[in-house]
Scaffold this motif. Structure first.
Motif, PDB file in Angstrom:
ATOM      1  N   LEU A 228      12.676 -10.512   4.113  1.00 10.76           N
ATOM      2  CA  LEU A 228      12.427  -9.072   4.090  1.00 10.76           C
ATOM      3  C   LEU A 228      12.874  -8.444   2.775  1.00 10.76           C
ATOM      4  CD1 LEU A 228      13.381  -7.758   7.644  1.00 10.76           C
ATOM      5  CD2 LEU A 228      11.111  -8.212   6.715  1.00 10.76           C
ATOM      6  N   GLU A 229      12.002  -7.582   2.254  1.00 11.34           N
ATOM      7  CA  GLU A 229      12.364  -6.808   1.075  1.00 11.34           C
ATOM      8  C   GLU A 229      12.120  -5.338   1.372  1.00 11.34           C
ATOM      9  OE1 GLU A 229       8.241  -6.912  -1.569  1.00 11.34           O
ATOM     10  OE2 GLU A 229       9.919  -8.161  -2.184  1.00 11.34           O
ATOM     11  N   THR A 230      12.950  -4.497   0.795  1.00  6.59           N
ATOM     12  CA  THR A 230      12.822  -3.059   0.997  1.00  6.59           C
ATOM     13  C   THR A 230      11.651  -2.534   0.178  1.00  6.59           C
ATOM     14  OG1 THR A 230      15.181  -2.820   1.396  1.00  6.59           O
ATOM     15  CG2 THR A 230      13.986  -0.827   0.744  1.00  6.59           C
ATOM     16  N   VAL A 231      10.764  -1.801   0.843  1.00  2.15           N
ATOM     17  CA  VAL A 231       9.656  -1.136   0.169  1.00  2.15           C
ATOM     18  C   VAL A 231      10.083   0.279  -0.190  1.00  2.15           C
ATOM     19  CG1 VAL A 231       7.300  -0.279   0.451  1.00  2.15           C
ATOM     20  CG2 VAL A 231       7.925  -2.527   1.364  1.00  2.15           C
ATOM     21  N   LYS A 232      10.717   0.952   0.790  1.00  2.00           N
ATOM     22  CA  LYS A 232      11.142   2.331   0.566  1.00  2.00           C
ATOM     23  C   LYS A 232      12.264   2.667   1.544  1.00  2.00           C
ATOM     24  CE  LYS A 232       9.358   7.051   0.463  1.00  2.00           C
ATOM     25  NZ  LYS A 232       8.196   7.915   0.613  1.00  2.00           N
ATOM     26  N   VAL A 233      13.337   3.269   1.036  1.00  2.00           N
ATOM     27  CA  VAL A 233      14.386   3.787   1.912  1.00  2.00           C
ATOM     28  C   VAL A 233      13.896   5.142   2.406  1.00  2.00           C
ATOM     29  CG1 VAL A 233      16.768   4.581   2.067  1.00  2.00           C
ATOM     30  CG2 VAL A 233      16.215   2.548   0.719  1.00  2.00           C
ATOM     31  N   LEU A 234      13.834   5.285   3.719  1.00  2.00           N
ATOM     32  CA  LEU A 234      13.306   6.507   4.324  1.00  2.00           C
ATOM     33  C   LEU A 234      14.405   7.515   4.622  1.00  2.00           C
ATOM     34  CD1 LEU A 234      10.893   4.666   6.775  1.00  2.00           C
ATOM     35  CD2 LEU A 234      10.278   5.756   4.603  1.00  2.00           C
ATOM     36  N   GLN A 235      15.582   7.015   4.996  1.00  2.00           N
ATOM     37  CA  GLN A 235      16.735   7.874   5.275  1.00  2.00           C
ATOM     38  C   GLN A 235      17.974   6.999   5.238  1.00  2.00           C
ATOM     39  OE1 GLN A 235      16.481  10.385   8.820  1.00  2.00           O
ATOM     40  NE2 GLN A 235      18.623   9.958   9.243  1.00  2.00           N
ATOM     41  N   ASP A 236      19.053   7.531   4.690  1.00  2.00           N
ATOM     42  CA  ASP A 236      20.291   6.751   4.615  1.00  2.00           C
ATOM     43  C   ASP A 236      21.476   7.722   4.588  1.00  2.00           C
ATOM     44  OD1 ASP A 236      22.085   4.690   4.383  1.00  2.00           O
ATOM     45  OD2 ASP A 236      21.476   4.085   2.375  1.00  2.00           O
ATOM     46  N   ASN A 237      22.398   7.546   5.540  1.00  2.00           N
ATOM     47  CA  ASN A 237      23.624   8.337   5.553  1.00  2.00           C
ATOM     48  C   ASN A 237      24.761   7.469   6.083  1.00  2.00           C
ATOM     49  OD1 ASN A 237      23.666   8.570   8.479  1.00  2.00           O
ATOM     50  ND2 ASN A 237      22.066  10.134   8.282  1.00  2.00           N
ATOM     51  N   ASP A 238      25.898   8.069   6.397  1.00  2.00           N
ATOM     52  CA  ASP A 238      27.076   7.306   6.808  1.00  2.00           C
ATOM     53  C   ASP A 238      26.909   6.602   8.151  1.00  2.00           C
ATOM     54  OD1 ASP A 238      28.379   8.049   4.516  1.00  2.00           O
ATOM     55  OD2 ASP A 238      29.460   9.711   5.448  1.00  2.00           O
ATOM     56  N   THR A 239      26.041   7.107   9.016  1.00  2.00           N
ATOM     57  CA  THR A 239      25.952   6.555  10.372  1.00  2.00           C
ATOM     58  C   THR A 239      24.672   5.780  10.657  1.00  2.00           C
ATOM     59  OG1 THR A 239      25.036   8.620  11.215  1.00  2.00           O
ATOM     60  CG2 THR A 239      27.435   8.335  11.339  1.00  2.00           C
ATOM     61  N   GLU A 240      23.610   6.024   9.888  1.00  2.00           N
ATOM     62  CA  GLU A 240      22.368   5.299  10.150  1.00  2.00           C
ATOM     63  C   GLU A 240      21.501   5.217   8.910  1.00  2.00           C
ATOM     64  OE1 GLU A 240      20.530   7.394  13.382  1.00  2.00           O
ATOM     65  OE2 GLU A 240      19.901   9.046  12.120  1.00  2.00           O
ATOM     66  N   MET A 241      20.544   4.266   8.959  1.00  2.00           N
ATOM     67  CA  MET A 241      19.651   4.041   7.849  1.00  2.00           C
ATOM     68  C   MET A 241      18.279   3.658   8.404  1.00  2.00           C
ATOM     69  SD  MET A 241      18.083   1.267   6.030  1.00  2.00           S
ATOM     70  CE  MET A 241      18.974  -0.103   6.690  1.00  2.00           C
ATOM     71  N   TYR A 242      17.237   4.196   7.796  1.00  2.00           N
ATOM     72  CA  TYR A 242      15.859   3.803   8.075  1.00  2.00           C
ATOM     73  C   TYR A 242      15.250   3.348   6.752  1.00  2.00           C
ATOM     74  CZ  TYR A 242      15.869   6.328  12.559  1.00  2.00           C
ATOM     75  OH  TYR A 242      16.124   6.768  13.839  1.00  2.00           O
ATOM     76  N   ARG A 243      14.540   2.229   6.795  1.00  2.00           N
ATOM     77  CA  ARG A 243      13.828   1.793   5.600  1.00  2.00           C
ATOM     78  C   ARG A 243      12.522   1.136   6.003  1.00  2.00           C
ATOM     79  NH1 ARG A 243      15.387  -4.025   3.361  1.00  2.00           N
ATOM     80  NH2 ARG A 243      15.888  -5.024   5.325  1.00  2.00           N
ATOM     81  N   LEU A 244      11.569   1.163   5.108  1.00  2.00           N
ATOM     82  CA  LEU A 244      10.315   0.451   5.272  1.00  2.00           C
ATOM     83  C   LEU A 244      10.517  -0.897   4.619  1.00  2.00           C
ATOM     84  CD1 LEU A 244       7.351   0.478   6.150  1.00  2.00           C
ATOM     85  CD2 LEU A 244       6.797   1.593   3.979  1.00  2.00           C
ATOM     86  N   ALA A 245      10.330  -1.984   5.381  1.00  2.00           N
ATOM     87  CA  ALA A 245      10.568  -3.333   4.877  1.00  2.00           C
ATOM     88  C   ALA A 245       9.302  -4.170   5.016  1.00  2.00           C
ATOM     89  CB  ALA A 245      11.709  -3.988   5.647  1.00  2.00           C
ATOM     90  N   LYS A 246       9.165  -5.130   4.100  1.00  2.00           N
ATOM     91  CA  LYS A 246       7.988  -5.999   4.093  1.00  2.00           C
ATOM     92  C   LYS A 246       8.426  -7.457   4.176  1.00  2.00           C
ATOM     93  CE  LYS A 246       4.115  -7.382   1.154  1.00  2.00           C
ATOM     94  NZ  LYS A 246       3.450  -7.147  -0.134  1.00  2.00           N
ATOM     95  N   ASP A 247       7.740  -8.221   5.008  1.00  2.00           N
ATOM     96  CA  ASP A 247       7.941  -9.666   5.085  1.00  2.00           C
ATOM     97  C   ASP A 247       7.183 -10.264   3.905  1.00  2.00           C
ATOM     98  OD1 ASP A 247       7.798 -12.413   5.579  1.00  2.00           O
ATOM     99  OD2 ASP A 247       7.485 -12.171   7.733  1.00  2.00           O
ATOM    100  N   THR A 248       7.901 -10.862   2.969  1.00  2.00           N
ATOM    101  CA  THR A 248       7.274 -11.375   1.747  1.00  2.00           C
ATOM    102  C   THR A 248       6.362 -12.566   1.995  1.00  2.00           C
ATOM    103  OG1 THR A 248       9.211 -12.755   1.297  1.00  2.00           O
ATOM    104  CG2 THR A 248       9.152 -10.566   0.269  1.00  2.00           C
TER     105      THR A 248
END
Length: 175
Positions: free
Chosen positions: A31-51
């Motif tokens: 998995l590689e990160t395509v785009k971080v969608l949201q990131d803070n102290d308690t949670e994180m969302y990112r768009l990830a791609k299977d290479t």
């Protein structure tokens, strides 16, 4: 004659959707990160791609301080497979797939043994209803038995348990 088109020497990439258990090492490798969608102290969302397969996922991570467990920091990770149009929409700024409200189909989540397993919320809801119905049935039988009053013999209790066992759904593979 050996035709490499028929018997390829390199294994084909396998989709995570085809695996029952996916190791953390395999996810880290592929998995590689395509785009971080949201990131803070308690949670994180990112768009990830299977290479290896080109498949995309929303990766949701939540960070939790377990105060009762000696202030140990815990992390929980979830990977929701996405359709092509969803990937484009997220990359262009569409609303997040907020967990758990928008995670209604099967997704990978990490477990205690370091691997990720598939979890289907639709299947869990069906199981919950079955468990709730079984609990209501048992409660009704016990209340009726208790309301009959008096001392109950061992044989009375055995009959009650046999009757309840016949009225419950069949046991699953877990038992």
């Amino acid at each position: 004659m050996n035709d490499d088109r028929i018997n390829p020497s390199a294994p084909l990439p396998v989709s995570f959707t085809q695996l029952r258990l996916v190791s953390q090492d395999e996810l880290n490798r592929r998995l590689e990160t395509v785009k971080v969608l949201q990131d803070n102290d308690t949670e994180m969302y990112r768009l990830a791609k299977d290479t290896e397969t080109g498949e995309h996922y929303v990766h949701y991570a939540v960070y939790h301080l377990n105060v009762a467990g000696g202030a140990v920091e815990e992390e929980y990770h979830h990977l929701l497979p996405l359709e092509h149009d969803d990937v484009i929409a997220l990359a262009l700024g569409a609303d997040l797939y907020v967990y758990p409200q928008h995670w209604a189909r099967a997704y990978l989540r990490n477990g205690p043994n370091g691997g990720f397993v598939w979890y289907d919320p639709a299947g869990a809801a069906a199981e919950e209803q079955t468990y709730d119905e079984a609990a209501a049935y048992i409660r009704e039988k016990l209340l009726t038995f208790r309301s009959q009053g008096g001392a109950h013999s061992e044989e009375d209790i055995k009959r009650l348990l046999d009757e309840m066992d016949k009225g419950l759904p069949p046991r699953g593979d877990a038992e």
